[in-house]
Write a protein that holds these residues in place. Structure first.
Motif, PDB file in Angstrom:
ATOM      1  N   ILE A 140      59.071  -4.176  47.098  1.00 49.09           N
ATOM      2  CA  ILE A 140      60.000  -2.946  46.229  1.00 49.09           C
ATOM      3  C   ILE A 140      61.229  -3.206  46.666  1.00 49.09           C
ATOM      4  O   ILE A 140      61.750  -3.585  47.678  1.00 49.09           O
ATOM      5  N   ALA A 141      62.065  -3.051  45.455  1.00 51.30           N
ATOM      6  CA  ALA A 141      63.583  -3.593  45.673  1.00 51.30           C
ATOM      7  C   ALA A 141      64.378  -2.457  44.800  1.00 51.30           C
ATOM      8  O   ALA A 141      63.925  -2.209  43.454  1.00 51.30           O
ATOM      9  N   ASP A 142      65.381  -1.992  45.269  1.00 52.14           N
ATOM     10  CA  ASP A 142      66.093  -1.096  44.388  1.00 52.14           C
ATOM     11  C   ASP A 142      67.502  -1.060  45.480  1.00 52.14           C
ATOM     12  O   ASP A 142      67.387  -0.783  46.572  1.00 52.14           O
ATOM     13  N   PHE A 143      68.496  -0.435  44.748  1.00 51.87           N
ATOM     14  CA  PHE A 143      69.941  -0.193  45.512  1.00 51.87           C
ATOM     15  C   PHE A 143      70.306   1.015  45.777  1.00 51.87           C
ATOM     16  O   PHE A 143      70.835   1.568  46.602  1.00 51.87           O
ATOM     17  N   ASP A 144      69.595   1.910  45.104  1.00 50.76           N
ATOM     18  CA  ASP A 144      69.922   3.279  44.969  1.00 50.76           C
ATOM     19  C   ASP A 144      69.465   4.238  46.053  1.00 50.76           C
ATOM     20  O   ASP A 144      68.687   3.885  46.745  1.00 50.76           O
ATOM     21  N   VAL A 145      69.913   5.533  46.165  1.00 47.68           N
ATOM     22  CA  VAL A 145      69.586   6.475  47.128  1.00 47.68           C
ATOM     23  C   VAL A 145      69.178   7.615  46.278  1.00 47.68           C
ATOM     24  O   VAL A 145      69.272   7.832  45.247  1.00 47.68           O
TER      25      VAL A 145
ATOM     26  N   VAL B  17      63.981   2.719  48.585  1.00 44.66           N
ATOM     27  CA  VAL B  17      63.134   1.900  49.105  1.00 44.66           C
ATOM     28  C   VAL B  17      62.580   2.286  50.366  1.00 44.66           C
ATOM     29  O   VAL B  17      61.463   2.301  50.717  1.00 44.66           O
ATOM     30  N   TYR B  18      63.311   2.713  51.184  1.00 44.57           N
ATOM     31  CA  TYR B  18      62.867   3.355  52.474  1.00 44.57           C
ATOM     32  C   TYR B  18      62.050   4.562  52.432  1.00 44.57           C
ATOM     33  O   TYR B  18      61.220   4.853  53.117  1.00 44.57           O
ATOM     34  N   ALA B  19      62.671   5.430  51.676  1.00 41.55           N
ATOM     35  CA  ALA B  19      61.742   6.862  51.448  1.00 41.55           C
ATOM     36  C   ALA B  19      60.527   6.828  50.961  1.00 41.55           C
ATOM     37  O   ALA B  19      59.392   7.125  51.376  1.00 41.55           O
ATOM     38  N   LEU B  20      60.537   5.738  49.779  1.00 40.04           N
ATOM     39  CA  LEU B  20      59.141   5.333  49.299  1.00 40.04           C
ATOM     40  C   LEU B  20      58.190   4.746  50.222  1.00 40.04           C
ATOM     41  O   LEU B  20      57.020   4.958  50.291  1.00 40.04           O
ATOM     42  N   ARG B  21      58.846   3.946  51.082  1.00 40.27           N
ATOM     43  CA  ARG B  21      58.126   3.117  52.058  1.00 40.27           C
ATOM     44  C   ARG B  21      57.228   3.914  53.008  1.00 40.27           C
ATOM     45  O   ARG B  21      55.990   4.099  53.286  1.00 40.27           O
TER      46      ARG B  21
ATOM     47  N   ILE C  53      50.164   7.456  52.648  1.00 41.37           N
ATOM     48  CA  ILE C  53      48.889   7.504  51.938  1.00 41.37           C
ATOM     49  C   ILE C  53      47.987   6.310  52.207  1.00 41.37           C
ATOM     50  O   ILE C  53      46.806   6.507  52.409  1.00 41.37           O
ATOM     51  N   ASN C  54      48.416   5.111  52.289  1.00 40.24           N
ATOM     52  CA  ASN C  54      47.638   3.956  52.901  1.00 40.24           C
ATOM     53  C   ASN C  54      48.450   2.851  53.672  1.00 40.24           C
ATOM     54  O   ASN C  54      49.097   2.149  53.386  1.00 40.24           O
ATOM     55  N   PRO C  55      48.207   3.353  55.092  1.00 45.48           N
ATOM     56  CA  PRO C  55      48.878   2.399  56.078  1.00 45.48           C
ATOM     57  C   PRO C  55      48.529   0.875  56.060  1.00 45.48           C
ATOM     58  O   PRO C  55      49.021   0.238  56.597  1.00 45.48           O
ATOM     59  N   GLN C  56      47.277   0.634  55.308  1.00 52.31           N
ATOM     60  CA  GLN C  56      47.016  -0.759  55.137  1.00 52.31           C
ATOM     61  C   GLN C  56      47.764  -1.451  54.422  1.00 52.31           C
ATOM     62  O   GLN C  56      47.786  -2.545  54.252  1.00 52.31           O
ATOM     63  N   ALA C  57      48.399  -0.674  53.199  1.00 52.41           N
ATOM     64  CA  ALA C  57      49.196  -1.663  52.637  1.00 52.41           C
ATOM     65  C   ALA C  57      50.415  -2.106  53.289  1.00 52.41           C
ATOM     66  O   ALA C  57      51.310  -1.343  53.570  1.00 52.41           O
ATOM     67  N   ARG C  58      50.868  -3.436  53.060  1.00 50.84           N
ATOM     68  CA  ARG C  58      51.971  -3.986  53.590  1.00 50.84           C
ATOM     69  C   ARG C  58      53.067  -3.730  52.557  1.00 50.84           C
ATOM     70  O   ARG C  58      53.054  -3.850  51.338  1.00 50.84           O
ATOM     71  N   VAL C  59      54.075  -3.104  53.091  1.00 50.93           N
ATOM     72  CA  VAL C  59      55.345  -2.992  52.089  1.00 50.93           C
ATOM     73  C   VAL C  59      56.671  -3.351  52.635  1.00 50.93           C
ATOM     74  O   VAL C  59      56.972  -3.551  53.684  1.00 50.93           O
ATOM     75  N   THR C  60      57.245  -4.455  51.650  1.00 47.91           N
ATOM     76  CA  THR C  60      58.601  -5.003  51.794  1.00 47.91           C
ATOM     77  C   THR C  60      59.412  -4.529  51.078  1.00 47.91           C
ATOM     78  O   THR C  60      59.553  -4.386  49.967  1.00 47.91           O
ATOM     79  N   ALA C  61      60.678  -3.770  51.875  1.00 49.08           N
ATOM     80  CA  ALA C  61      61.481  -2.850  51.131  1.00 49.08           C
ATOM     81  C   ALA C  61      62.819  -3.684  51.031  1.00 49.08           C
ATOM     82  O   ALA C  61      63.265  -4.093  52.221  1.00 49.08           O
ATOM     83  N   ALA C  62      63.208  -3.991  49.878  1.00 50.63           N
ATOM     84  CA  ALA C  62      64.657  -4.476  49.897  1.00 50.63           C
ATOM     85  C   ALA C  62      65.661  -3.718  49.355  1.00 50.63           C
ATOM     86  O   ALA C  62      65.580  -3.365  48.076  1.00 50.63           O
ATOM     87  N   HIS C  63      66.322  -3.042  50.260  1.00 47.80           N
ATOM     88  CA  HIS C  63      67.469  -2.188  49.723  1.00 47.80           C
ATOM     89  C   HIS C  63      68.705  -3.107  49.349  1.00 47.80           C
ATOM     90  O   HIS C  63      69.731  -3.419  50.086  1.00 47.80           O
ATOM     91  N   LEU C  64      68.746  -3.477  48.066  1.00 44.99           N
ATOM     92  CA  LEU C  64      69.910  -4.248  47.328  1.00 44.99           C
ATOM     93  C   LEU C  64      70.011  -4.109  45.822  1.00 44.99           C
ATOM     94  O   LEU C  64      68.761  -3.717  45.313  1.00 44.99           O
ATOM     95  N   ARG C  65      70.691  -4.721  45.348  1.00 52.65           N
ATOM     96  CA  ARG C  65      71.011  -4.813  43.884  1.00 52.65           C
ATOM     97  C   ARG C  65      70.426  -6.285  43.365  1.00 52.65           C
ATOM     98  O   ARG C  65      71.037  -6.949  43.817  1.00 52.65           O
ATOM     99  N   LEU C  66      69.267  -5.926  42.593  1.00 52.86           N
ATOM    100  CA  LEU C  66      68.948  -7.124  42.192  1.00 52.86           C
ATOM    101  C   LEU C  66      69.537  -7.746  41.148  1.00 52.86           C
ATOM    102  O   LEU C  66      70.337  -7.168  40.144  1.00 52.86           O
ATOM    103  N   THR C  67      69.912  -9.155  41.090  1.00 49.65           N
ATOM    104  CA  THR C  67      70.750 -10.057  40.218  1.00 49.65           C
ATOM    105  C   THR C  67      69.903 -11.274  39.853  1.00 49.65           C
ATOM    106  O   THR C  67      69.072 -11.382  40.372  1.00 49.65           O
ATOM    107  N   SER C  68      70.323 -11.772  38.919  1.00 48.63           N
ATOM    108  CA  SER C  68      69.780 -13.121  38.475  1.00 48.63           C
ATOM    109  C   SER C  68      69.860 -14.142  39.618  1.00 48.63           C
ATOM    110  O   SER C  68      69.052 -15.104  39.794  1.00 48.63           O
TER     111      SER C  68
END
Lengths: 272, 66
Positions: A112-117, A138-142, A148-163
């Motif tokens: 999951i990737a997003d820059f926002d709070v 991304v951290y709140a969602l993680r 909900i499901n501790p088995q799901a691995r979550v990679t959280a990227a707190h950044l602005r996605l660009t090309s």
């Protein structure tokens, strides 16, 4: 007969009912699920059945949790999706709901990737809570996904996605979900990811503002491996807000399209 | 010449570029994804690619909200 009970293999006499097996294995269980569907105790079991025994209100141990969380899945789904990696670009109204649906479905790895709070005006449609205001989304969602499901691995990227960084962040994603807010960002994501990974599906959202009929939101294949969920037209604009019901409909179109792609099914039609 | 434009036949003058066609249709290239002969075209190349008879072009317009 050979059956699986809470993910363990058992060899039992033939012609036993689910209730008789429950009494031997987990007598206090009050929820009996066979092959993904709740049954009454007098249901006869057959060779190869998957039986899940649950005592309501009991929190299971980590070893049993995986089987119990997926007890209502169609058999065969979990084995595929837990090996899968899905990228979600943007975790606002669409992305937060999609991530939750996919974590509940048992997807093995979510990027999951997003820059926002999180801020108060998000709470009318996004899957966050008042006590998460100010946290990077991304951290709140993680945190929420882990509840909900501790088995799901979550990679959280707190950044602005660009090309420039998009292909690196989502390099391992088999399917990419576009869940941005701005049309220009949606286009940037599709152009960039498709150029780098032309064979990987992208599931986009476009047109889910307002409170028009939910039935106008559909899943379409709009180009080779590019899918669009939404009504295709209703932009967020002054006088047309974004609200939980329609955003949720579009988000779950996207989540279901992802699930169908992972299972090798066409997201748009019945054919496998 | 004739191309397939969003699934329908469309008559166009010879050797028009994708960018020129988008301009004629008043489509903002920042808000559309263009698929030319089943390949997604990046924005930088829209002016370089000239259309030919029999080409297939899909132009997907995105709107904001999410």
């Amino acid at each position: 007969m050979q059956i699986k009970i809470n993910e363990q293999n058992y060899t039992l006499d033939d012609h036993l009912s689910a209730g008789e097996v429950r009494d031997r294995i987990k007598a206090d269980a009050d929820l009996l699920i066979v092959n993904g569907f709740p049954v009454s105790p007098d249901t006869l079991l057959r060779d190869g059945d998957l039986l899940i025994l649950i005592r309501r209100g009991e929190i299971p141990g980590a070893d049993e949790l995986d089987a119990l969380l997926t007890a209502r899945h169609t058999p065969g789904v979990h084995g595929v999706v837990k090996q899968s990696t899905v990228g979600i670009a943007g975790v606002g109204g669409l992305g937060s709901a999609i991530a939750i649906a996919l974590a509940r479905t048992g997807i093995g790895h979510l990027i999951i990737a997003d820059f926002d709070v999180v801020e108060p005006s998000n709470l009318n449609r996004q899957q966050y809570f008042i006590d998460q205001i100010g946290m990077p989304k991304v951290y709140a969602l993680r945190d929420t996904l882990a509840r909900i499901n501790p088995q799901a691995r979550v990679t959280a990227a707190h950044l602005r996605l660009t090309s420039a960084n998009l292909s690196e962040v989502f390099g391992h994603a088999q399917v990419l979900v576009e869940a941005f807010d701005l049309a220009e960002q949606k286009v940037m994501l599709v152009e960039t990811f498709a150029a780098r990974f032309p064979d990987r599906p992208i599931v986009t959202g476009s047109g889910m503002a307002g409170y028009g009929p939910a039935n106008t939101i559909q899943t379409h294949r709009v180009a080779g491996s590019l899918y669009l969920c939404g009504d295709g037209a209703t932009a967020a604009a002054p006088g047309t807000g974004l609200m939980a019901p329609r955003v949720g409909v579009a988000a779950h179109h996207q989540a279901n399209a992802v699930l169908r792609l992972l299972l090798g099914c066409d997201p748009v039609s019945e054919k496998a | 010449m004739e191309i397939s434009f969003n699934g329908k036949p469309r008559e166009l003058p010879q050797s028009i570029s994708i960018q020129e066609l988008l301009d004629q249709l008043q489509l903002d290239c920042l808000q559309v994804v263009v698929e030319h002969n089943r390949n997604i075209v990046t924005r930088q190349r829209l002016a370089e690619i000239h259309l030919h008879h029999g080409d297939t072009l899909e132009v997907i317009h995105f709107v904001g909200g999410g």
